[in-house]
Design a protein around this motif. Structure first.
Motif, PDB file in Angstrom:
ATOM      1  N   LEU A   1       0.826  -1.221   0.000  1.00 20.32           N
ATOM      2  CA  LEU A   1       0.000   0.000   0.000  1.00 20.32           C
ATOM      3  C   LEU A   1       0.855   1.264   0.000  1.00 20.32           C
ATOM      4  O   LEU A   1       0.484   2.265  -0.613  1.00 20.32           O
ATOM      5  N   ALA A   2       1.970   1.215   0.697  1.00 21.44           N
ATOM      6  CA  ALA A   2       2.850   2.377   0.804  1.00 21.44           C
ATOM      7  C   ALA A   2       3.794   2.491  -0.393  1.00 21.44           C
ATOM      8  O   ALA A   2       4.496   3.487  -0.538  1.00 21.44           O
ATOM      9  N   GLY A   3       3.800   1.470  -1.267  1.00 23.33           N
ATOM     10  CA  GLY A   3       4.762   1.476  -2.373  1.00 23.33           C
ATOM     11  C   GLY A   3       6.174   1.315  -1.845  1.00 23.33           C
ATOM     12  O   GLY A   3       7.135   1.761  -2.470  1.00 23.33           O
ATOM     13  N   ASP A   4       6.298   0.692  -0.674  1.00 22.96           N
ATOM     14  CA  ASP A   4       7.575   0.578   0.022  1.00 22.96           C
ATOM     15  C   ASP A   4       8.277  -0.723  -0.353  1.00 22.96           C
ATOM     16  O   ASP A   4       8.351  -1.652   0.441  1.00 22.96           O
ATOM     17  N   TRP A   5       8.740  -0.793  -1.594  1.00 18.86           N
ATOM     18  CA  TRP A   5       9.509  -1.955  -2.039  1.00 18.86           C
ATOM     19  C   TRP A   5      10.394  -1.545  -3.201  1.00 18.86           C
ATOM     20  O   TRP A   5      10.048  -0.684  -3.986  1.00 18.86           O
ATOM     21  N   GLN A   6      11.563  -2.151  -3.241  1.00 19.60           N
ATOM     22  CA  GLN A   6      12.512  -1.905  -4.332  1.00 19.60           C
ATOM     23  C   GLN A   6      12.489  -3.066  -5.314  1.00 19.60           C
ATOM     24  O   GLN A   6      12.552  -2.877  -6.505  1.00 19.60           O
ATOM     25  N   ASP A   7      12.414  -4.284  -4.754  1.00 15.80           N
ATOM     26  CA  ASP A   7      12.341  -5.475  -5.596  1.00 15.80           C
ATOM     27  C   ASP A   7      10.879  -5.824  -5.761  1.00 15.80           C
ATOM     28  O   ASP A   7      10.072  -5.604  -4.865  1.00 15.80           O
ATOM     29  N   TYR A   8      10.554  -6.365  -6.904  1.00 14.89           N
ATOM     30  CA  TYR A   8       9.164  -6.706  -7.162  1.00 14.89           C
ATOM     31  C   TYR A   8       8.623  -7.628  -6.083  1.00 14.89           C
ATOM     32  O   TYR A   8       9.343  -8.490  -5.578  1.00 14.89           O
ATOM     33  N   PRO A   9       7.342  -7.439  -5.716  1.00 17.75           N
ATOM     34  CA  PRO A   9       6.730  -8.360  -4.748  1.00 17.75           C
ATOM     35  C   PRO A   9       6.843  -9.794  -5.255  1.00 17.75           C
ATOM     36  O   PRO A   9       6.876 -10.033  -6.466  1.00 17.75           O
ATOM     37  N   GLU A  10       6.898 -10.737  -4.316  1.00 16.77           N
ATOM     38  CA  GLU A  10       6.967 -12.142  -4.705  1.00 16.77           C
ATOM     39  C   GLU A  10       5.731 -12.466  -5.535  1.00 16.77           C
ATOM     40  O   GLU A  10       4.609 -12.255  -5.087  1.00 16.77           O
ATOM     41  N   LEU A  11       5.962 -12.972  -6.735  1.00 21.28           N
ATOM     42  CA  LEU A  11       4.846 -13.211  -7.645  1.00 21.28           C
ATOM     43  C   LEU A  11       3.895 -14.263  -7.098  1.00 21.28           C
ATOM     44  O   LEU A  11       2.683 -14.190  -7.342  1.00 21.28           O
ATOM     45  N   ALA A  12       4.393 -15.220  -6.326  1.00 20.71           N
ATOM     46  CA  ALA A  12       3.507 -16.223  -5.721  1.00 20.71           C
ATOM     47  C   ALA A  12       2.545 -15.550  -4.742  1.00 20.71           C
ATOM     48  O   ALA A  12       1.366 -15.915  -4.673  1.00 20.71           O
ATOM     49  N   LYS A  13       3.028 -14.554  -3.993  1.00 19.58           N
ATOM     50  CA  LYS A  13       2.149 -13.831  -3.064  1.00 19.58           C
ATOM     51  C   LYS A  13       1.122 -13.016  -3.831  1.00 19.58           C
ATOM     52  O   LYS A  13      -0.040 -12.942  -3.437  1.00 19.58           O
ATOM     53  N   VAL A  14       1.551 -12.384  -4.921  1.00 16.66           N
ATOM     54  CA  VAL A  14       0.618 -11.607  -5.738  1.00 16.66           C
ATOM     55  C   VAL A  14      -0.461 -12.524  -6.304  1.00 16.66           C
ATOM     56  O   VAL A  14      -1.650 -12.201  -6.277  1.00 16.66           O
ATOM     57  N   ARG A  15      -0.046 -13.699  -6.789  1.00 12.24           N
ATOM     58  CA  ARG A  15      -1.021 -14.666  -7.320  1.00 12.24           C
ATOM     59  C   ARG A  15      -2.006 -15.107  -6.244  1.00 12.24           C
ATOM     60  O   ARG A  15      -3.210 -15.187  -6.475  1.00 12.24           O
ATOM     61  N   GLY A  16      -1.510 -15.415  -5.031  1.00 13.75           N
ATOM     62  CA  GLY A  16      -2.376 -15.832  -3.929  1.00 13.75           C
ATOM     63  C   GLY A  16      -3.345 -14.740  -3.518  1.00 13.75           C
ATOM     64  O   GLY A  16      -4.525 -14.997  -3.254  1.00 13.75           O
ATOM     65  N   PHE A  17      -2.851 -13.513  -3.478  1.00 16.43           N
ATOM     66  CA  PHE A  17      -3.675 -12.340  -3.157  1.00 16.43           C
ATOM     67  C   PHE A  17      -4.822 -12.229  -4.153  1.00 16.43           C
ATOM     68  O   PHE A  17      -5.981 -12.111  -3.779  1.00 16.43           O
ATOM     69  N   CYS A  18      -4.478 -12.310  -5.431  1.00 19.19           N
ATOM     70  CA  CYS A  18      -5.491 -12.187  -6.493  1.00 19.19           C
ATOM     71  C   CYS A  18      -6.477 -13.355  -6.467  1.00 19.19           C
ATOM     72  O   CYS A  18      -7.687 -13.151  -6.611  1.00 19.19           O
ATOM     73  N   ALA A  19      -5.971 -14.569  -6.277  1.00 18.00           N
ATOM     74  CA  ALA A  19      -6.845 -15.751  -6.286  1.00 18.00           C
ATOM     75  C   ALA A  19      -7.874 -15.661  -5.169  1.00 18.00           C
ATOM     76  O   ALA A  19      -9.060 -15.933  -5.382  1.00 18.00           O
ATOM     77  N   ALA A  20      -7.446 -15.269  -3.966  1.00 16.57           N
ATOM     78  CA  ALA A  20      -8.357 -15.204  -2.822  1.00 16.57           C
ATOM     79  C   ALA A  20      -9.420 -14.123  -3.001  1.00 16.57           C
ATOM     80  O   ALA A  20     -10.511 -14.223  -2.461  1.00 16.57           O
ATOM     81  N   LEU A  21      -9.096 -13.100  -3.784  1.00 14.79           N
ATOM     82  CA  LEU A  21     -10.021 -11.981  -3.980  1.00 14.79           C
ATOM     83  C   LEU A  21     -10.729 -12.029  -5.342  1.00 14.79           C
ATOM     84  O   LEU A  21     -11.426 -11.088  -5.705  1.00 14.79           O
ATOM     85  N   ASP A  22     -10.539 -13.124  -6.070  1.00 14.20           N
ATOM     86  CA  ASP A  22     -11.138 -13.272  -7.406  1.00 14.20           C
ATOM     87  C   ASP A  22     -10.761 -12.123  -8.329  1.00 14.20           C
ATOM     88  O   ASP A  22     -11.594 -11.594  -9.070  1.00 14.20           O
ATOM     89  N   LEU A  23      -9.487 -11.735  -8.285  1.00 15.60           N
ATOM     90  CA  LEU A  23      -8.979 -10.666  -9.151  1.00 15.60           C
ATOM     91  C   LEU A  23      -8.097 -11.281 -10.226  1.00 15.60           C
ATOM     92  O   LEU A  23      -7.386 -12.256  -9.967  1.00 15.60           O
ATOM     93  N   PRO A  24      -8.098 -10.711 -11.419  1.00 17.98           N
ATOM     94  CA  PRO A  24      -7.224 -11.249 -12.474  1.00 17.98           C
ATOM     95  C   PRO A  24      -5.751 -10.948 -12.165  1.00 17.98           C
ATOM     96  O   PRO A  24      -5.384  -9.800 -11.939  1.00 17.98           O
ATOM     97  N   VAL A  25      -4.949 -11.990 -12.167  1.00 21.62           N
ATOM     98  CA  VAL A  25      -3.512 -11.836 -11.914  1.00 21.62           C
ATOM     99  C   VAL A  25      -2.894 -10.901 -12.955  1.00 21.62           C
ATOM    100  O   VAL A  25      -2.020 -10.092 -12.640  1.00 21.62           O
ATOM    101  N   ALA A  26      -3.383 -10.981 -14.186  1.00 18.55           N
ATOM    102  CA  ALA A  26      -2.834 -10.131 -15.253  1.00 18.55           C
ATOM    103  C   ALA A  26      -2.962  -8.651 -14.894  1.00 18.55           C
ATOM    104  O   ALA A  26      -2.080  -7.859 -15.214  1.00 18.55           O
ATOM    105  N   ALA A  27      -4.032  -8.271 -14.210  1.00 18.28           N
ATOM    106  CA  ALA A  27      -4.213  -6.864 -13.814  1.00 18.28           C
ATOM    107  C   ALA A  27      -3.152  -6.457 -12.794  1.00 18.28           C
ATOM    108  O   ALA A  27      -2.605  -5.353 -12.865  1.00 18.28           O
TER     109      ALA A  27
END
Length: 139
Positions: A49-75
């Motif tokens: 939320l704060a944009g507080d990262w230099q390296d990309y977020p772990e893609l597995a976490k992004v996928r899990g976040f999207c899957a649990a919220l029914d959001l398209p990973v591509a977005a």
């Protein structure tokens, strides 16, 4: 400021903010509920939320976040400035197209927690340079 001027951190923070707001409105979830259901820790959600990262977020976490919220990973990947890192289409005969294979290797390196932050920074800088340089047409 055009959308091309927005950093991946800002774009992804907006994506996460919308997801949290939607989850709160539709499901009554707090950030703690969201963390429980997505498998992404509260501190990680707050960093996103704060944009507080230099390296990309772990893609597995992004996928899990999207899957649990029914959001398209591509977005989410578009917000991060990444191509959709889903299954890479294969060419006839099962061979990867050379560019697709190279892109997949680059995405894997950016997502790999063992790759040093400095190397990831150089990869991103080079990609930004290549994406923005003028195309010279053979004449």
């Amino acid at each position: 400021m055009g959308s091309a001027d927005v950093s991946p951190q800002m774009a992804f923070a907006r994506f996460v903010r919308r997801a949290i707001d939607d989850a709160r409105e539709a499901r009554g979830w707090t950030v703690t509920d969201l963390a429980t259901h997505t498998g992404v820790g509260r501190s990680t959600v707050f960093r996103w939320l704060a944009g507080d990262w230099q390296d990309y977020p772990e893609l597995a976490k992004v996928r899990g976040f999207c899957a649990a919220l029914d959001l398209p990973v591509a977005a989410a990947f578009r917000a991060l400035g990444l191509p959709d890192a889903g299954p890479v289409p294969r060419r006839r005969g099962g061979e990867d197209a050379p560019v697709e294979a190279d892109v997949r290797v680059i995405l894997e390196r950016l997502a790999d927690p063992t790759v040093p932050a400095e190397e990831k920074h150089h990869i991103r800088d080079l990609l930004r340079y290549l994406a923005r340089r003028p195309v010279r047409r053979a004449g």
